[in-house]
Design a protein around this motif. Structure first.
Motif, PDB file in Angstrom:
ATOM      1  N   THR A  14       0.850  -1.186   0.000  1.00  0.00           N
ATOM      2  CA  THR A  14       0.000   0.000   0.000  1.00  0.00           C
ATOM      3  C   THR A  14       0.886   1.236   0.000  1.00  0.00           C
ATOM      4  OG1 THR A  14      -1.731  -1.168   1.200  1.00  0.00           O
ATOM      5  CG2 THR A  14      -1.817   1.234   1.226  1.00  0.00           C
ATOM      6  N   VAL A  15       0.639   2.121  -0.953  1.00  0.00           N
ATOM      7  CA  VAL A  15       1.369   3.383  -1.031  1.00  0.00           C
ATOM      8  C   VAL A  15       0.363   4.525  -1.080  1.00  0.00           C
ATOM      9  CG1 VAL A  15       3.330   2.326  -2.225  1.00  0.00           C
ATOM     10  CG2 VAL A  15       1.507   3.388  -3.560  1.00  0.00           C
ATOM     11  N   SER A  16       0.839   5.723  -0.805  1.00  0.00           N
ATOM     12  CA  SER A  16       0.009   6.916  -0.878  1.00  0.00           C
ATOM     13  C   SER A  16       0.458   7.740  -2.077  1.00  0.00           C
ATOM     14  CB  SER A  16       0.163   7.713   0.421  1.00  0.00           C
ATOM     15  OG  SER A  16      -0.277   9.037   0.245  1.00  0.00           O
ATOM     16  N   ASP A  18      -0.304  11.282  -3.740  1.00  0.00           N
ATOM     17  CA  ASP A  18      -0.966  12.574  -3.481  1.00  0.00           C
ATOM     18  C   ASP A  18      -2.041  12.424  -2.406  1.00  0.00           C
ATOM     19  OD1 ASP A  18       0.578  14.121  -5.149  1.00  0.00           O
ATOM     20  OD2 ASP A  18      -0.746  13.888  -6.869  1.00  0.00           O
ATOM     21  N   GLY A  19      -1.726  11.666  -1.374  1.00  0.00           N
ATOM     22  CA  GLY A  19      -2.613  11.521  -0.239  1.00  0.00           C
ATOM     23  C   GLY A  19      -3.671  10.444  -0.370  1.00  0.00           C
ATOM     24  N   ARG A  20      -3.736   9.797  -1.516  1.00  0.00           N
ATOM     25  CA  ARG A  20      -4.737   8.744  -1.731  1.00  0.00           C
ATOM     26  C   ARG A  20      -4.044   7.389  -1.632  1.00  0.00           C
ATOM     27  NH1 ARG A  20      -7.041   6.289  -6.685  1.00  0.00           N
ATOM     28  NH2 ARG A  20      -5.444   7.452  -7.785  1.00  0.00           N
ATOM     29  N   GLU A  21      -4.496   6.545  -0.701  1.00  0.00           N
ATOM     30  CA  GLU A  21      -3.877   5.229  -0.538  1.00  0.00           C
ATOM     31  C   GLU A  21      -4.373   4.279  -1.612  1.00  0.00           C
ATOM     32  OE1 GLU A  21      -4.011   3.545   3.336  1.00  0.00           O
ATOM     33  OE2 GLU A  21      -2.604   5.025   4.120  1.00  0.00           O
ATOM     34  N   HIS A  86       5.228   7.344   0.590  1.00  0.00           N
ATOM     35  CA  HIS A  86       4.451   8.537   0.265  1.00  0.00           C
ATOM     36  C   HIS A  86       4.980   9.123  -1.044  1.00  0.00           C
ATOM     37  CE1 HIS A  86       2.223   8.720   4.036  1.00  0.00           C
ATOM     38  NE2 HIS A  86       3.336   8.274   4.599  1.00  0.00           N
TER      39      HIS A  86
END
Ligand code: FES
Length: 97
Positions: A14-16, A18-21, A86
């Motif tokens: 799981t990565v983010s 622009d703030g969306r996971e 991130h």
């Protein structure tokens, strides 16, 4: 537009972005993850603000510069995704130190 071929292992991280996971296949580059989930520019140019996106996917064109874990100007096509990473689009030139 892009479809990942099955690799058999099926591991995901799981990565983010622009703030969306988002969930992405382990082992892919940041650029591939962004293309898979966003299909938009990875950065804007410092002078005109024009959008840029990954082109060569092998470290030659520098069109994929992004901020990764707070570090600007990283070549997204040369960095492998990691769980908890991130990723952010880079707007223009990086801020001076
Ligand atoms: S896509 Fe060309 S250097 Fe990353």
């Amino acid at each position: 537009m892009f479809k990942r071929l099955p690799d058999g292992a099926g591991r995901r991280v799981t990565v983010s972005i622009d703030g969306r996971e988002v969930s992405v296949a382990a082992g892919v580059s940041v650029a591939a993850a962004v293309l898979e989930h966003c299909a938009g520019p990875t950065r804007t140019t410092p002078v005109s603000g024009g959008p840029r996106a990954p082109y060569c996917m092998m470290g030659a064109c520098f069109e994929c510069l992004m901020q990764i874990d707070g570090v600007p100007n990283r070549q997204a096509c040369m960095v492998e995704v990691a769980d908890g990473m991130h990723i952010a689009r880079q707007k223009g030139a990086r801020a001076p130190d």
